[in-house]
Design a protein around this motif. Structure first.
Motif, PDB file in Angstrom:
ATOM      1  N   VAL A   1     -20.809  -0.382   3.464  1.00 51.70           N
ATOM      2  CA  VAL A   1     -20.402   0.799   2.695  1.00 51.70           C
ATOM      3  C   VAL A   1     -21.463   1.082   1.634  1.00 51.70           C
ATOM      4  O   VAL A   1     -21.839   0.191   0.868  1.00 51.70           O
ATOM      5  N   THR A   2     -21.916   2.324   1.578  1.00 53.89           N
ATOM      6  CA  THR A   2     -22.966   2.680   0.623  1.00 53.89           C
ATOM      7  C   THR A   2     -22.429   2.756  -0.803  1.00 53.89           C
ATOM      8  O   THR A   2     -21.232   2.997  -1.016  1.00 53.89           O
ATOM      9  N   ASP A   3     -23.324   2.569  -1.754  1.00 58.48           N
ATOM     10  CA  ASP A   3     -22.956   2.720  -3.162  1.00 58.48           C
ATOM     11  C   ASP A   3     -22.505   4.150  -3.439  1.00 58.48           C
ATOM     12  O   ASP A   3     -21.606   4.377  -4.243  1.00 58.48           O
ATOM     13  N   GLU A   4     -23.114   5.110  -2.766  1.00 57.55           N
ATOM     14  CA  GLU A   4     -22.750   6.514  -2.950  1.00 57.55           C
ATOM     15  C   GLU A   4     -21.306   6.776  -2.506  1.00 57.55           C
ATOM     16  O   GLU A   4     -20.545   7.445  -3.212  1.00 57.55           O
ATOM     17  N   ALA A   5     -20.932   6.249  -1.353  1.00 57.15           N
ATOM     18  CA  ALA A   5     -19.554   6.440  -0.876  1.00 57.15           C
ATOM     19  C   ALA A   5     -18.569   5.777  -1.821  1.00 57.15           C
ATOM     20  O   ALA A   5     -17.501   6.341  -2.108  1.00 57.15           O
ATOM     21  N   TRP A   6     -18.913   4.588  -2.301  1.00 53.34           N
ATOM     22  CA  TRP A   6     -18.023   3.892  -3.234  1.00 53.34           C
ATOM     23  C   TRP A   6     -17.892   4.668  -4.542  1.00 53.34           C
ATOM     24  O   TRP A   6     -16.786   4.867  -5.048  1.00 53.34           O
ATOM     25  N   ALA A   7     -19.018   5.113  -5.098  1.00 55.37           N
ATOM     26  CA  ALA A   7     -18.996   5.850  -6.362  1.00 55.37           C
ATOM     27  C   ALA A   7     -18.203   7.148  -6.228  1.00 55.37           C
ATOM     28  O   ALA A   7     -17.471   7.531  -7.148  1.00 55.37           O
ATOM     29  N   ASN A   8     -18.336   7.811  -5.095  1.00 57.93           N
ATOM     30  CA  ASN A   8     -17.595   9.048  -4.869  1.00 57.93           C
ATOM     31  C   ASN A   8     -16.094   8.774  -4.840  1.00 57.93           C
ATOM     32  O   ASN A   8     -15.303   9.504  -5.441  1.00 57.93           O
ATOM     33  N   ALA A   9     -15.689   7.717  -4.155  1.00 59.62           N
ATOM     34  CA  ALA A   9     -14.263   7.365  -4.128  1.00 59.62           C
ATOM     35  C   ALA A   9     -13.779   6.996  -5.528  1.00 59.62           C
ATOM     36  O   ALA A   9     -12.686   7.393  -5.941  1.00 59.62           O
ATOM     37  N   ALA A  10     -14.604   6.276  -6.257  1.00 61.08           N
ATOM     38  CA  ALA A  10     -14.218   5.838  -7.609  1.00 61.08           C
ATOM     39  C   ALA A  10     -14.085   7.016  -8.580  1.00 61.08           C
ATOM     40  O   ALA A  10     -13.383   6.902  -9.593  1.00 61.08           O
ATOM     41  N   LYS A  11     -14.717   8.142  -8.286  1.00 55.72           N
ATOM     42  CA  LYS A  11     -14.555   9.344  -9.113  1.00 55.72           C
ATOM     43  C   LYS A  11     -13.157   9.930  -8.969  1.00 55.72           C
ATOM     44  O   LYS A  11     -12.668  10.612  -9.863  1.00 55.72           O
ATOM     45  N   HIS A  12     -12.527   9.692  -7.828  1.00 47.61           N
ATOM     46  CA  HIS A  12     -11.260  10.354  -7.519  1.00 47.61           C
ATOM     47  C   HIS A  12     -10.033   9.452  -7.602  1.00 47.61           C
ATOM     48  O   HIS A  12      -8.908   9.955  -7.660  1.00 47.61           O
ATOM     49  N   TYR A  13     -10.250   8.150  -7.583  1.00 42.77           N
ATOM     50  CA  TYR A  13      -9.119   7.218  -7.544  1.00 42.77           C
ATOM     51  C   TYR A  13      -9.274   6.165  -8.631  1.00 42.77           C
ATOM     52  O   TYR A  13     -10.382   5.683  -8.888  1.00 42.77           O
ATOM     53  N   ASP A  14      -8.149   5.807  -9.256  1.00 43.56           N
ATOM     54  CA  ASP A  14      -8.184   4.740 -10.258  1.00 43.56           C
ATOM     55  C   ASP A  14      -8.270   3.384  -9.565  1.00 43.56           C
ATOM     56  O   ASP A  14      -8.268   3.306  -8.330  1.00 43.56           O
ATOM     57  N   GLU A  15      -8.343   2.323 -10.336  1.00 43.96           N
ATOM     58  CA  GLU A  15      -8.546   0.995  -9.741  1.00 43.96           C
ATOM     59  C   GLU A  15      -7.411   0.575  -8.813  1.00 43.96           C
ATOM     60  O   GLU A  15      -7.650  -0.019  -7.769  1.00 43.96           O
ATOM     61  N   ASP A  16      -6.173   0.881  -9.185  1.00 44.54           N
ATOM     62  CA  ASP A  16      -5.053   0.533  -8.309  1.00 44.54           C
ATOM     63  C   ASP A  16      -5.117   1.326  -7.007  1.00 44.54           C
ATOM     64  O   ASP A  16      -4.845   0.792  -5.930  1.00 44.54           O
ATOM     65  N   GLN A  17      -5.472   2.586  -7.104  1.00 46.10           N
ATOM     66  CA  GLN A  17      -5.587   3.404  -5.904  1.00 46.10           C
ATOM     67  C   GLN A  17      -6.763   2.950  -5.033  1.00 46.10           C
ATOM     68  O   GLN A  17      -6.663   2.935  -3.809  1.00 46.10           O
ATOM     69  N   LEU A  18      -7.861   2.558  -5.667  1.00 49.81           N
ATOM     70  CA  LEU A  18      -8.988   2.016  -4.903  1.00 49.81           C
ATOM     71  C   LEU A  18      -8.595   0.729  -4.185  1.00 49.81           C
ATOM     72  O   LEU A  18      -8.949   0.527  -3.020  1.00 49.81           O
ATOM     73  N   ALA A  19      -7.848  -0.120  -4.884  1.00 53.77           N
ATOM     74  CA  ALA A  19      -7.375  -1.363  -4.255  1.00 53.77           C
ATOM     75  C   ALA A  19      -6.494  -1.037  -3.053  1.00 53.77           C
ATOM     76  O   ALA A  19      -6.617  -1.655  -1.989  1.00 53.77           O
ATOM     77  N   ALA A  20      -5.622  -0.060  -3.215  1.00 50.57           N
ATOM     78  CA  ALA A  20      -4.749   0.357  -2.104  1.00 50.57           C
ATOM     79  C   ALA A  20      -5.570   0.946  -0.971  1.00 50.57           C
ATOM     80  O   ALA A  20      -5.312   0.668   0.210  1.00 50.57           O
ATOM     81  N   LEU A  21      -6.573   1.743  -1.299  1.00 48.55           N
ATOM     82  CA  LEU A  21      -7.412   2.376  -0.283  1.00 48.55           C
ATOM     83  C   LEU A  21      -8.197   1.328   0.518  1.00 48.55           C
ATOM     84  O   LEU A  21      -8.204   1.359   1.754  1.00 48.55           O
TER      85      LEU A  21
ATOM     86  N   VAL B   1       0.837  -1.202   0.000  1.00 53.57           N
ATOM     87  CA  VAL B   1       0.000   0.000   0.000  1.00 53.57           C
ATOM     88  C   VAL B   1       0.873   1.253   0.000  1.00 53.57           C
ATOM     89  O   VAL B   1       0.643   2.186  -0.780  1.00 53.57           O
ATOM     90  N   ALA B   2       1.888   1.290   0.858  1.00 50.87           N
ATOM     91  CA  ALA B   2       2.764   2.470   0.936  1.00 50.87           C
ATOM     92  C   ALA B   2       3.442   2.761  -0.394  1.00 50.87           C
ATOM     93  O   ALA B   2       3.652   3.922  -0.741  1.00 50.87           O
ATOM     94  N   ASP B   3       3.758   1.720  -1.140  1.00 47.29           N
ATOM     95  CA  ASP B   3       4.432   1.879  -2.429  1.00 47.29           C
ATOM     96  C   ASP B   3       3.462   2.127  -3.586  1.00 47.29           C
ATOM     97  O   ASP B   3       3.892   2.287  -4.725  1.00 47.29           O
ATOM     98  N   SER B   4       2.176   2.162  -3.306  1.00 40.37           N
ATOM     99  CA  SER B   4       1.173   2.367  -4.359  1.00 40.37           C
ATOM    100  C   SER B   4       1.117   3.839  -4.756  1.00 40.37           C
ATOM    101  O   SER B   4       1.782   4.684  -4.152  1.00 40.37           O
ATOM    102  N   THR B   5       0.271   4.138  -5.731  1.00 35.81           N
ATOM    103  CA  THR B   5       0.103   5.526  -6.177  1.00 35.81           C
ATOM    104  C   THR B   5      -0.943   6.288  -5.356  1.00 35.81           C
ATOM    105  O   THR B   5      -1.193   7.455  -5.647  1.00 35.81           O
ATOM    106  N   LEU B   6      -1.523   5.643  -4.343  1.00 35.46           N
ATOM    107  CA  LEU B   6      -2.419   6.370  -3.444  1.00 35.46           C
ATOM    108  C   LEU B   6      -1.579   7.421  -2.725  1.00 35.46           C
ATOM    109  O   LEU B   6      -0.560   7.082  -2.102  1.00 35.46           O
TER     110      LEU B   6
END
Length: 157
Positions: free
Chosen positions: A107-127, A27-32
């Motif tokens: 976790v709500t769909d709204e919270a997930w969708a909001n995070a997905a607007k700001h982070y790519d898949e690798d960053q979401l995986a890290a998050l 996670v620390a080495d990710s692009t998050l």
């Protein structure tokens, strides 16, 4: 306050921590963004009442250049103007992912969708991984009552 036992000196715990620390390095080495990582660790630690992790991550964040204003406002991030929309999305996901038992649907769909607007898949995986990881650390430290206050930035490597 003393810890219930020396978890960090126990051979079984040492082996376990070796593996979860390796996960943390991924996670620390990710692009998050590093600042987002610290905000997530601090917010989950606050929610879980983990003084040891709250102490560690606020000190690490300050050492890395995080401002005292932002550190002081993490618990009240909804009312603070000092966080980006991406950081707010990460903090919301952190809160919902940490308080799973408090929310009927997790976790709500709204919270997930909001995070997905700001982070790519690798960053979401890290998050997601980071939220799970810090909750693990919090639980270990709360269970053994690991005292807080003595941590020095960089102490664990």
């Amino acid at each position: 306050m003393d810890a219930r036992f020396n978890y960090y000196g126990n051979p079984v715990a040492t082996k376990f921590q070796k593996y979860i620390n390796s996960a943390g390095k991924v996670v620390a080495d990710s692009t998050l963004p590093a600042a987002t990582q610290e905000l997530v660790k601090i917010r989950a630690s606050q929610i879980n009442g983990c003084g040891f992790c709250t102490d560690m991550h606020t000190k690490d964040a300050a050492h890395a250049g995080e401002t005292s204003t932002r550190l002081n406002l993490i618990a009240a991030w909804r009312e603070a103007k000092v966080f980006t929309d991406a950081e707010r999305a990460a903090l919301e996901l952190t809160e919902q992912g940490t308080r799973i038992a408090d929310a009927a649907g997790g976790v709500t769909d709204e919270a997930w969708a909001n995070a997905a607007k700001h982070y790519d898949e690798d960053q979401l995986a890290a998050l997601v991984s980071l939220i799970a990881l810090i909750n693990t650390y919090n639980r270990m430290n709360v269970i053994i009552q690991q005292p807080a206050g003595d941590y020095q930035p960089g102490q664990w490597g």
